[in-house]
Design a protein around this motif. Sequence first.
Motif, PDB file in Angstrom:
ATOM      1  N   ARG A  30      -1.153  -1.089   1.558  1.00 27.04           N
ATOM      2  CA  ARG A  30      -1.452  -1.863   0.345  1.00 27.04           C
ATOM      3  C   ARG A  30      -2.830  -2.501   0.427  1.00 27.04           C
ATOM      4  NH1 ARG A  30       4.574  -4.482   0.116  1.00 27.04           N
ATOM      5  NH2 ARG A  30       5.628  -2.672  -0.825  1.00 27.04           N
ATOM      6  N   ARG A  31      -3.211  -3.005   1.604  1.00 21.30           N
ATOM      7  CA  ARG A  31      -4.550  -3.573   1.759  1.00 21.30           C
ATOM      8  C   ARG A  31      -5.615  -2.499   1.591  1.00 21.30           C
ATOM      9  NH1 ARG A  31      -2.251  -6.446   6.203  1.00 21.30           N
ATOM     10  NH2 ARG A  31      -3.249  -4.982   7.647  1.00 21.30           N
ATOM     11  N   LEU A  32      -5.361  -1.327   2.151  1.00 16.66           N
ATOM     12  CA  LEU A  32      -6.326  -0.236   2.072  1.00 16.66           C
ATOM     13  C   LEU A  32      -6.533   0.219   0.636  1.00 16.66           C
ATOM     14  CD1 LEU A  32      -7.974   1.504   4.081  1.00 16.66           C
ATOM     15  CD2 LEU A  32      -6.128   3.188   3.948  1.00 16.66           C
ATOM     16  N   ALA A  33      -5.486   0.122  -0.180  1.00 16.16           N
ATOM     17  CA  ALA A  33      -5.555   0.600  -1.561  1.00 16.16           C
ATOM     18  C   ALA A  33      -5.925  -0.487  -2.551  1.00 16.16           C
ATOM     19  CB  ALA A  33      -4.210   1.213  -1.964  1.00 16.16           C
ATOM     20  N   ALA A  34      -6.280  -1.674  -2.066  1.00 21.20           N
ATOM     21  CA  ALA A  34      -6.637  -2.770  -2.972  1.00 21.20           C
ATOM     22  C   ALA A  34      -7.713  -2.292  -3.941  1.00 21.20           C
ATOM     23  CB  ALA A  34      -7.134  -3.965  -2.181  1.00 21.20           C
ATOM     24  N   ARG A  35      -7.538  -2.588  -5.204  1.00 15.18           N
ATOM     25  CA  ARG A  35      -8.378  -1.989  -6.243  1.00 15.18           C
ATOM     26  C   ARG A  35      -8.964  -3.046  -7.167  1.00 15.18           C
ATOM     27  NH1 ARG A  35      -5.019  -1.779 -10.923  1.00 15.18           N
ATOM     28  NH2 ARG A  35      -2.906  -2.406 -10.425  1.00 15.18           N
ATOM     29  N   ASP A  84       4.033   3.320  -1.967  1.00 17.48           N
ATOM     30  CA  ASP A  84       4.555   2.791  -3.225  1.00 17.48           C
ATOM     31  C   ASP A  84       3.493   2.999  -4.301  1.00 17.48           C
ATOM     32  OD1 ASP A  84       2.629   0.831  -2.735  1.00 17.48           O
ATOM     33  OD2 ASP A  84       4.081  -0.709  -2.184  1.00 17.48           O
ATOM     34  N   ILE A  85       3.745   2.498  -5.504  1.00 14.69           N
ATOM     35  CA  ILE A  85       2.772   2.744  -6.575  1.00 14.69           C
ATOM     36  C   ILE A  85       1.474   1.973  -6.337  1.00 14.69           C
ATOM     37  CG2 ILE A  85       4.410   3.425  -8.366  1.00 14.69           C
ATOM     38  CD1 ILE A  85       4.338   0.630  -9.472  1.00 14.69           C
ATOM     39  N   GLU A  86       1.513   0.904  -5.546  1.00 20.41           N
ATOM     40  CA  GLU A  86       0.278   0.187  -5.226  1.00 20.41           C
ATOM     41  C   GLU A  86      -0.574   1.007  -4.265  1.00 20.41           C
ATOM     42  OE1 GLU A  86      -0.906  -2.375  -6.651  1.00 20.41           O
ATOM     43  OE2 GLU A  86       0.874  -2.981  -7.780  1.00 20.41           O
ATOM     44  N   SER A  87       0.021   1.428  -3.147  1.00 17.77           N
ATOM     45  CA  SER A  87      -0.764   2.139  -2.141  1.00 17.77           C
ATOM     46  C   SER A  87      -1.230   3.495  -2.634  1.00 17.77           C
ATOM     47  CB  SER A  87       0.033   2.279  -0.844  1.00 17.77           C
ATOM     48  OG  SER A  87       1.212   3.034  -1.040  1.00 17.77           O
ATOM     49  N   TYR A  88      -0.525   4.085  -3.587  1.00 18.05           N
ATOM     50  CA  TYR A  88      -0.913   5.388  -4.132  1.00 18.05           C
ATOM     51  C   TYR A  88      -1.723   5.278  -5.418  1.00 18.05           C
ATOM     52  CZ  TYR A  88       1.124   8.925  -1.096  1.00 18.05           C
ATOM     53  OH  TYR A  88       1.367   9.774  -0.037  1.00 18.05           O
ATOM     54  N   THR A  89      -2.082   4.086  -5.820  1.00 21.13           N
ATOM     55  CA  THR A  89      -2.855   3.943  -7.054  1.00 21.13           C
ATOM     56  C   THR A  89      -4.189   4.683  -6.998  1.00 21.13           C
ATOM     57  OG1 THR A  89      -1.823   1.975  -8.005  1.00 21.13           O
ATOM     58  CG2 THR A  89      -4.181   2.243  -8.376  1.00 21.13           C
ATOM     59  N   PRO A  90      -4.989   4.572  -5.924  1.00 22.78           N
ATOM     60  CA  PRO A  90      -6.245   5.342  -5.913  1.00 22.78           C
ATOM     61  C   PRO A  90      -6.019   6.845  -6.008  1.00 22.78           C
ATOM     62  CG  PRO A  90      -6.303   3.613  -4.247  1.00 22.78           C
ATOM     63  CD  PRO A  90      -4.888   3.678  -4.745  1.00 22.78           C
TER      64      PRO A  90
END
Length: 322
Positions: A30-35, A84-90
Amino acid sequence: MNPLMRALVSLFSPRLNMREDYPKVRRFQRRLAARPVSRYRVFDRQVLSEDGTHRIPVRVFQPKEQRRDEVLLFFHGGGWVTGDIESYTPACAAMADLTGCVVASVDYRLAPEHPFPAGLDDCVRVARVLLDDPQRAGIARADQIVLVGDSAGGNLAAVVSLQLRAMGHPGATRQVLLYPVTHWDHDPETSPFPSVRAHGEDYRLTNTEVQDYLELYVPDPVERRSPLVAPLMAEDLTGQPDTLMITAEFDLLRDEAEAYASALKAAGNTVRVHRVPGALHGFIALPRFSRALRDAYEVVNDFLDQDPPARASSAGGAESAA
């Protein structure tokens, strides 16, 4: 892969004990995918579960330029335990832009808090609701819905198609399976697949990690051999969607994914297989300029450009959306 590259991959891919480390992996993803909020055009929706006990989040991604009418119904990877949808958002935003399609990402329940079949049930439910009422996805026809999944999500997409057929539901007409899990055994001593022995130790996904994921997802070892967990074990693979199978050259799951494609084809389904050269497991999450990602999306776009097959009528009738 040359020895230097192999050493670098091993150095930057520390081995994990997924039984103990999965909460840390979730937080790191989740931190890695922060957008930046303004970067992506997204809309969050929910679908009521079959039994009415919970709501299943679905994140809808609008491409910068919509070039196709299809909606890609996406099931994320992460071993049924992380992601999850957060980490896969990018990755989903890139998918929307690179295909020109709307992408709907399903936030299914994760193991071990929610073991099999909880996550699968969520995916089947969302697929049925959208296929039975495609206007909820902003499209006119159900044949414009394409199932897509990577790794454990590719497993879920394949099993959703099997489940829908077993229910007498016409299902989707097309599916894109990215390096999916299709078998239950990833022990190099007993696995029937050479890629498990060749690529199960040195790269970013190991056979030990896959086995840990499976045991967290399906605690009962007997159930792991079920076609609902290992679709390659299915005795009847007729009536499945037109399938694009994309595998990675240096992935321990490569051979079992390609074996599933062969089994689908042998059962009379239309199947295309593309192995991405030089690629590792999980490349769908790489930056947009990566060679493996560009290679894969060229094939995905060509697959989407083909006319969808006719959709069979449902034996059980349409289900009303809730």
